[in-house]
Motif scaffolding. Structure first.
Motif, PDB file in Angstrom:
ATOM      1  N   MET A  63     -29.077  25.967 -47.892  1.00 20.26           N
ATOM      2  CA  MET A  63     -28.952  26.934 -48.496  1.00 20.26           C
ATOM      3  C   MET A  63     -28.754  27.068 -50.095  1.00 20.26           C
ATOM      4  SD  MET A  63     -26.709  29.996 -47.360  1.00 20.26           S
ATOM      5  CE  MET A  63     -25.071  29.802 -47.773  1.00 20.26           C
ATOM      6  N   SER A  64     -29.239  27.547 -50.690  1.00 23.97           N
ATOM      7  CA  SER A  64     -28.689  27.612 -52.346  1.00 23.97           C
ATOM      8  C   SER A  64     -28.257  28.940 -52.243  1.00 23.97           C
ATOM      9  CB  SER A  64     -30.575  27.289 -53.197  1.00 23.97           C
ATOM     10  OG  SER A  64     -30.887  28.715 -53.178  1.00 23.97           O
ATOM     11  N   THR A  65     -27.609  28.426 -53.915  1.00 25.59           N
ATOM     12  CA  THR A  65     -26.857  30.272 -54.250  1.00 25.59           C
ATOM     13  C   THR A  65     -27.910  30.810 -54.785  1.00 25.59           C
ATOM     14  OG1 THR A  65     -25.086  28.550 -55.351  1.00 25.59           O
ATOM     15  CG2 THR A  65     -25.356  30.858 -56.081  1.00 25.59           C
ATOM     16  N   PRO A  66     -28.221  32.036 -54.689  1.00 28.67           N
ATOM     17  CA  PRO A  66     -28.721  33.343 -55.252  1.00 28.67           C
ATOM     18  C   PRO A  66     -28.444  33.815 -55.780  1.00 28.67           C
ATOM     19  CG  PRO A  66     -27.558  34.091 -53.553  1.00 28.67           C
ATOM     20  CD  PRO A  66     -27.427  32.682 -53.304  1.00 28.67           C
ATOM     21  N   GLN A  94     -33.562  35.705 -56.887  1.00 28.31           N
ATOM     22  CA  GLN A  94     -33.503  36.206 -55.372  1.00 28.31           C
ATOM     23  C   GLN A  94     -33.161  37.397 -55.314  1.00 28.31           C
ATOM     24  OE1 GLN A  94     -32.128  32.786 -56.594  1.00 28.31           O
ATOM     25  NE2 GLN A  94     -33.959  31.920 -56.621  1.00 28.31           N
ATOM     26  N   ASP A 112     -30.662  35.295 -49.793  1.00 29.64           N
ATOM     27  CA  ASP A 112     -30.438  33.945 -49.382  1.00 29.64           C
ATOM     28  C   ASP A 112     -31.298  33.608 -47.924  1.00 29.64           C
ATOM     29  OD1 ASP A 112     -28.892  33.973 -47.670  1.00 29.64           O
ATOM     30  OD2 ASP A 112     -26.763  32.997 -48.474  1.00 29.64           O
TER      31      ASP A 112
END
Length: 251
Positions: free
Chosen positions: A1-4, A49, A235
């Motif tokens: 999970m990437s930082t939105p 995002q 996210d």
């Protein structure tokens, strides 16, 4: 999970992201706050995002005095068409409404000002952001204009007696709320001092320190988890609403 990464559009220097921005950050989001016209808005939303548009004293179509509003509406329309998680707050909701084909007018029942409650509609109980909110939600109102007609396909999530269109959803993950959830007592007192004619429509005593402190504590209790859920929507760990297939606003 990437930082939105969230684009935060702040149309008015007197309405910053405030606690709502803090709640987004504590949920793991990175914020890119832009204050037009001093700060240029991005040409597109490719590197974001999610999008949040805050409130302001101008009208949603006040382009004569604020020509950059057209660019804000363009970005909101782009976000809606792309089904990018989006939240418009007060003016932001009005800009989103106009950008997607709805109508905003001067409120025929006069200004809504001060602490208030809005109530969930049936559809909200199945919405990923609104389902866990209480039936009656504490909010802060400070507006002259009102959303008279929702965009085609929009679904009503919250209402109030004077102005029914208090919160809506469009394209599964695009939201507008007519009220404020990002303020502080200091910001609200500043608004009241700067616009005493608007402030006069509020109930007696609502701008006193104890009253504003309590209502902002209540707002935080309700809307901080909402902000966290918005980050999860951005996210990708929270599924957007199911596609209803409706073509007319639900009431």
């Amino acid at each position: 999970m990437s930082t939105p990464r969230l684009l935060i559009i702040q149309p008015d220097p007197l309405d910053p992201p405030g606690p709502f921005g803090d709640w987004l950050i504590e949920a793991g989001a990175e914020l890119d706050v832009r204050q037009p016209p001093q700060e240029e808005l991005p040409e597109n939303l490719d590197h974001y995002q999610g999008l949040v548009c805050l409130g302001g004293a101008m009208g949603a179509e006040d382009d004569a005095d604020h020509p950059w509003l057209a660019n804000v509406r363009r970005l909101l329309a782009t976000a809606s068409a792309a089904r990018l998680p989006t939240l418009g707050i007060c003016l932001g909701a009005q800009l989103l409404t106009v950008a997607t084909g709805g109508r905003v007018v001067r409120g025929g029942n006069g200004p809504e000002v001060g602490p208030a409650l809005v109530s969930k509609k049936d559809l909200a109980w199945m919405d990923p952001l609104f389902a866990d909110l209480p039936l009656m939600q504490d909010v802060l109102q400070f507006h002259n204009d009102a959303i008279e007609q929702l965009p085609s396909g929009a679904e009503l999530l919250a209402s109030a007696p004077a102005y029914p269109n208090q919160a809506f959803r469009l394209n599964r993950c695009v939201y507008g709320v007519q009220f404020h959830i990002e303020t502080t007592p200091e910001i609200v007192r500043k608004w009241a001092r700067d616009d005493p004619e608007m402030a006069a429509f509020a109930r007696a005593g609502v701008f006193e320190t104890d009253s504003l402190t309590q209502v902002h504590a209540d707002i935080a209790h309700t809307w901080r988890p909402f902000a966290h859920r918005f980050v999860r929507l951005a996210d990708g760990t929270l599924e957007p609403a199911a596609d209803s297939g409706k073509t007319l606003p639900l009431v």
